[in-house]
Design an enzyme around this catalytic site. Structure first.
Site, PDB file in Angstrom:
ATOM      1  N   HIS A 191       0.831  -1.222   0.000  1.00 33.21           N
ATOM      2  CA  HIS A 191       0.000   0.000   0.000  1.00 33.21           C
ATOM      3  C   HIS A 191       0.861   1.266   0.000  1.00 33.21           C
ATOM      4  O   HIS A 191       0.439   2.309   0.503  1.00 33.21           O
ATOM      5  CB  HIS A 191      -0.941   0.025   1.212  1.00 33.21           C
ATOM      6  CG  HIS A 191      -1.856  -1.140   1.301  1.00 33.21           C
ATOM      7  ND1 HIS A 191      -3.097  -1.165   0.701  1.00 33.21           N
ATOM      8  CD2 HIS A 191      -1.702  -2.350   1.906  1.00 33.21           C
ATOM      9  CE1 HIS A 191      -3.685  -2.325   0.943  1.00 33.21           C
ATOM     10  NE2 HIS A 191      -2.856  -3.069   1.666  1.00 33.21           N
ATOM     11  N   SER A 321      17.394  17.099 -17.940  1.00 32.07           N
ATOM     12  CA  SER A 321      16.662  18.361 -17.936  1.00 32.07           C
ATOM     13  C   SER A 321      17.379  19.395 -18.781  1.00 32.07           C
ATOM     14  O   SER A 321      18.612  19.452 -18.824  1.00 32.07           O
ATOM     15  CB  SER A 321      16.518  18.885 -16.508  1.00 32.07           C
ATOM     16  OG  SER A 321      15.957  20.188 -16.502  1.00 32.07           O
ATOM     17  N   LYS A 327      20.670  16.817 -13.483  1.00 24.53           N
ATOM     18  CA  LYS A 327      19.504  15.953 -13.286  1.00 24.53           C
ATOM     19  C   LYS A 327      19.538  14.805 -14.292  1.00 24.53           C
ATOM     20  O   LYS A 327      19.790  15.003 -15.482  1.00 24.53           O
ATOM     21  CB  LYS A 327      18.215  16.748 -13.468  1.00 24.53           C
ATOM     22  CG  LYS A 327      16.954  16.026 -13.013  1.00 24.53           C
ATOM     23  CD  LYS A 327      15.771  16.994 -13.051  1.00 24.53           C
ATOM     24  CE  LYS A 327      14.547  16.397 -12.395  1.00 24.53           C
ATOM     25  NZ  LYS A 327      14.035  15.227 -13.123  1.00 24.53           N
ATOM     26  N   GLU A 334      10.849   4.758 -18.557  1.00 22.81           N
ATOM     27  CA  GLU A 334       9.701   5.517 -19.063  1.00 22.81           C
ATOM     28  C   GLU A 334       9.302   5.030 -20.451  1.00 22.81           C
ATOM     29  O   GLU A 334       8.107   4.960 -20.780  1.00 22.81           O
ATOM     30  CB  GLU A 334      10.041   7.002 -19.088  1.00 22.81           C
ATOM     31  CG  GLU A 334      10.156   7.629 -17.701  1.00 22.81           C
ATOM     32  CD  GLU A 334      10.778   9.004 -17.701  1.00 22.81           C
ATOM     33  OE1 GLU A 334      10.894   9.584 -16.603  1.00 22.81           O
ATOM     34  OE2 GLU A 334      11.165   9.506 -18.781  1.00 22.81           O
TER      35      GLU A 334
END
Length: 467
Positions: A191, A321, A327, A334
């Site tokens: 959860h 980025s 970054k 993805e």
């Protein structure tokens, strides 16, 4: 002033049509080009190859039966094999959104093969007396059994040559990571909340198990696809085809491709439904869902590197980025998720196509074929990319083990000794005070440090009964 394209005149059963002078296709194909200016989507190379190989084998069988003379059959065989090898891909010009049986593409293949065979025999394109696209190239079959057979054969080849090997390599890589990460303890999560400890290797063993079961499902789908429609001709009765024709063609096809296909035991279902395609798409969707789960878990486990979970370090493959220096994003994972979304969408299209079998024929074969083959292709490539560029380079960090001692669900191991309610109170107090379960239990119970050392050993919690 635009230069008028040079054309020649070809004919079909409806009359004459002008086609580009260099084209190998004929009048029926040109009609389809004009009738279906819908999209830029065309049948994949894998489908064209499968259809051409069916024509190649059919020509040989028709020659053996004496239904097509040996010289003509030899030229058809040679032309079909050239097409199977990709030499005439530019000649397959019909849109995916066409006649629902795929007749336009079947005729596209018949005409290209016929005209190339005519050329090989020393004739001029369009000389239907020398090689006829219907009477010679298409002899013994119909679009209605050739197209669904080509769908099955193309899918089988792509699964065997691309998707299965990619999944097998991914499963092996995940098992290797599982063994490597087995000594790494971390907090389990259910959860999205902290749960009892688990080994990082156990987590990856779960991912490997998903992929192994995906391969098992794919094997089942292959078995279902192995029965094909060839031999049913127009409506499943086999009119204008010899009873032995399909079996002989498919045996030769198996020799060339290495995939075993056999004539359907029920031609009426084979041509009026796409049930096996729908079933295979469902398997592909299940595989996509599994890969998305794994990719998303990897993204979350690697999130950070300072403000997130950061229990694993993902390979850095590109800057993340255009504005934030340094970054790095989980772009490989993805891509997996986007492919999964596409496959799930393809399955919805195939599901609708599958229910569009009206009486003796399904009339959404082209779009079902395109989506099925696209799903196989993109799953194959993204699976290999995921393995090579992400899974192979994963590293465990110290973050997981560091957080285990602070985990509140460690109190679960105390329940047999002090009861659920007392353990829950200790967990609550530890949360409120910021102390560990061990620290609070020492204060609130009669358990000694030695007792707690034994009870709160996180590695034992990952394998109950371990001493």
């Amino acid at each position: 002033m635009a230069v008028k394209e040079l054309t020649r005149v070809e004919k079909d059963s409806m009359g004459t049509m002008e086609v580009p002078v260099e084209a190998y296709y004929g009048a029926s194909t040109q009609r389809a080009v004009l009738n279906f200016p819908i999209s830029d989507l065309r049948f994949q190379r894998s489908f064209i190859r499968a259809l051409a190989l069916i024509k190649h084998c059919a020509a040989e069988v028709n020659s053996e039966f004496g239904d097509v003379d040996a010289k003509t059959a030899k030229a058809i065989k040679e032309a079909a094999m050239e097409i199977a090898d990709g030499k005439f891909d530019s000649q397959f010009v019909v849109d995916i959104f066409q006649t629902g049986s795929g007749t336009s593409t079947n005729m596209n293949a018949n005409e290209v093969i016929a005209n190339r065979a005519i050329e090989l025999l020393g004739g001029q394109k369009g000389d239907r007396k020398l090689v006829h696209p219907n009477d010679h190239v298409n002899f013994g079959m119909s679009s209605n059994d050739a197209i669904p057979t080509a769908i099955h054969v193309a899918a089988l080849i792509e699964i065997r040559e691309k998707l299965k090997p990619a999944l097998e390599k991914l499963a092996a890589s995940l098992k290797t990571r599982a063994a490597e990460f087995m000594p790494v303890i971390k907090t389990g999560r259910t959860h999205l909340q902290d749960a009892t400890p688990i080994r990082l290797g156990q987590e990856f063993l779960g991912y490997a198990g998903q992929v192994e079961r995906a391969i098992e499902r794919l094997t089942f789908a292959e078995e279902r696809l192995s029965q094909v429609a060839l031999g049913g001709t127009a409506v499943g009765t086999g009119i204008n085809s010899r009873p032995e024709y399909a079996g002989k063609v498919l045996a030769k096809l198996a020799t060339i491709t290495g995939v075993i296909v056999k004539e359907s035991t029920n031609h009426f279902q084979a041509q009026s439904t796409l049930d096996e395609v729908v079933e295979t798409s469902g398997v592909l969707k299940t595989i996509a869902v599994g890969l998305m789960k794994i990719a998303n878990d990897v993204r979350w486990l690697g999130c950070g590197p300072r403000a997130g979970i950061a229990e694993i370090a993902l390979p850095e493959v590109q800057p993340g980025s255009s504005i934030m220096p340094g970054k790095v994003n989980p772009v490989i994972a993805e891509a997996v998720c986007m492919v999964a979304a596409q496959v799930i969408g393809n399955d919805a299209t195939i599901t609708i196509a599958g229910q569009s079998g009206n009486f003796e024929l399904n009339v959404m074969m082209p779009v079902a074929a395109y989506n099925l083959l696209q799903s196989i292709m993109i799953l194959s490539t993204v699976t290999e990319n995921f393995r090579a560029k992400l899974v192979e380079g994963l590293k465990a960090t110290d973050r997981g083990p560091e957080l285990v001692e602070r985990g509140l669900s460690l109190c679960t191991a105390l329940v047999p000794e002090i009861g659920y309610d007392m353990a829950a109170q200790i967990s609550h107090d530890a949360f409120e005070s910021g102390e560990t379960i061990r620290q609070v239990a020492l204060k609130k119970t009669k358990l000694t440090e030695k007792d707690l050392e034994r009870l709160l050993d996180p590695f034992k919690m990952t394998k109950p009964g371990l001493e």
